[in-house]
Write an enzyme that holds these catalytic residues in place. Structure first.
Site, PDB file in Angstrom:
ATOM      1  N   ASN A 202       0.822  -1.199   0.000  1.00 18.11           N
ATOM      2  CA  ASN A 202       0.000   0.000   0.000  1.00 18.11           C
ATOM      3  C   ASN A 202       0.860   1.255   0.000  1.00 18.11           C
ATOM      4  O   ASN A 202       0.582   2.216  -0.694  1.00 18.11           O
ATOM      5  CB  ASN A 202      -0.916   0.011   1.237  1.00 18.11           C
ATOM      6  CG  ASN A 202      -1.891  -1.145   1.203  1.00 18.11           C
ATOM      7  OD1 ASN A 202      -2.692  -1.269   0.296  1.00 18.11           O
ATOM      8  ND2 ASN A 202      -1.810  -2.013   2.182  1.00 18.11           N
TER       9      ASN A 202
ATOM     10  N   ALA B 124       3.718   1.643  -1.213  1.00 22.27           N
ATOM     11  CA  ALA B 124       4.406   1.845  -2.485  1.00 22.27           C
ATOM     12  C   ALA B 124       3.543   2.615  -3.467  1.00 22.27           C
ATOM     13  O   ALA B 124       4.051   3.275  -4.363  1.00 22.27           O
ATOM     14  CB  ALA B 124       4.817   0.492  -3.088  1.00 22.27           C
ATOM     15  N   CYS B 125       2.231   2.536  -3.323  1.00 18.58           N
ATOM     16  CA  CYS B 125       1.327   3.205  -4.256  1.00 18.58           C
ATOM     17  C   CYS B 125       1.503   4.717  -4.163  1.00 18.58           C
ATOM     18  O   CYS B 125       1.450   5.296  -3.086  1.00 18.58           O
ATOM     19  CB  CYS B 125      -0.123   2.835  -3.950  1.00 18.58           C
ATOM     20  SG  CYS B 125      -0.465   1.079  -4.150  1.00 18.58           S
ATOM     21  N   GLY B 126       1.739   5.340  -5.292  1.00 18.25           N
ATOM     22  CA  GLY B 126       1.854   6.786  -5.326  1.00 18.25           C
ATOM     23  C   GLY B 126       3.256   7.292  -5.044  1.00 18.25           C
ATOM     24  O   GLY B 126       3.516   8.473  -5.166  1.00 18.25           O
ATOM     25  N   LEU B 127       4.162   6.395  -4.669  1.00 24.91           N
ATOM     26  CA  LEU B 127       5.537   6.808  -4.428  1.00 24.91           C
ATOM     27  C   LEU B 127       6.367   6.533  -5.673  1.00 24.91           C
ATOM     28  O   LEU B 127       5.983   5.770  -6.549  1.00 24.91           O
ATOM     29  CB  LEU B 127       6.122   6.043  -3.235  1.00 24.91           C
ATOM     30  CG  LEU B 127       5.416   6.273  -1.899  1.00 24.91           C
ATOM     31  CD1 LEU B 127       6.118   5.472  -0.812  1.00 24.91           C
ATOM     32  CD2 LEU B 127       5.403   7.740  -1.521  1.00 24.91           C
TER      33      LEU B 127
END
Length: 270
Positions: free
Chosen positions: A108, A110-113
């Site tokens: 989770n 990792a999403c958007g990073l």
């Protein structure tokens, strides 16, 4: 135990006409993981092999290091409209206290990073770096894996709607196959099995999946020390980047005798 398939009415339309008939579907239900009565996370899954699922999930997220880190895992009371236990809540007791914020997991976060942040997190968390040498697999062996995996997907035969994951020896012998509506859950189930069978690190095993190879599937393979991941479909760019960073051999479009080897080609005996 919860059902893994369900029947629903459907209108079948074909060149020969229409017919109203029941269809068999894969069950999708929430599984809430609790610790000490406090909710840790919820995942949507197909019921079955739930104990393997939570072991694989918690291991892949770096929360546990061995099966012994979980002392007990018990289904909590939860009932449906008929008063039957839904088996959709598992309370986990850890051997030593762990501090985990709900939903604060690698897949989770990792999403958007940026990609580099996600790659660095996996590199920091893994306890089982993949050895550079010692594993070599023939293309002819890899070519047998999709069929071997597919032949053991019993629920897919009934529903046509489940992902499959399997662990194989370097000679192509199947050790375990699991199915789930979520490809990440199917992988967690086989990794959880390996953890409970004391086969982690899995430095001499192959992970085969029925669909595409996403970043999170490569992440789970890297966490388990699996040196080779095969997929029937395509990988994502970040999956290839993580595989390259981790020296994991990533094989995509594995169909018959054709395949694309994206990273760590030294393990393929050509």
């Amino acid at each position: 135990m919860s059902r893994v398939t369900a029947r629903r009415r459907t209108l079948r339309i074909s060149p020969t006409g229409t017919i109203d008939r029941p269809d068999t579907l894969a069950v999708e239900e929430p599984l809430e993981i609790r610790t000490g009565g406090e909710s840790l996370t919820v995942t949507m899954r197909t019921p079955g092999a739930d104990i393997d699922l939570i072991h694989g999930f918690l291991f892949s997220e770096g929360i546990i290091a061995a099966a012994e880190d979980i002392v007990t895992a018990r289904y909590c009371a939860g009932t449906d409209e008929n008063g039957q236990n839904t088996y959709n809540v598992l309370d986990v007791q850890f051997r030593t206290p762990v501090v985990v914020k709900p939903r604060n997991f690698l897949t989770n976060s990792a999403c958007g990073l940026c990609g580099k942040t996600a790659l660095d997190e996996v590199r920091t968390l893994t306890r089982h770096p993949i050895p550079a040498d010692g594993v070599e697999v023939k293309p002819s062996t890899l070519a047998t894996l999709p069929t071997e995996l597919r032949s053991r997907q019993v629920l897919f035969d009934a529903t046509g709607g489940l992902h499959g994951a399997g662990l194989f020896t370097l000679d192509g012998e199947p050790l375990v196959v699991r199915e789930d509506v979520g490809r990440h859950n199917a992988v967690d189930k086989v990794i959880g099995w390996a953890l409970r069978e004391n086969r982690i690190p899995a430095h001499e095993l192959i992970l085969m999946v029925s669909g595409r190879a996403s970043f999170e599937l490569v992440q789970k393979a890297v966490m388990a020390g699996i040196p080779l991941l095969g997929a029937v479909s395509a990988p994502s760019s970040l999956a290839v980047d993580l595989a390259a960073e981790s020296d994991l051999t990533l094989v995509g479009f594995l169909r018959g005798e054709s395949m694309n080897v994206y990273t760590a080609t030294h393990r393929i005996a050509v």
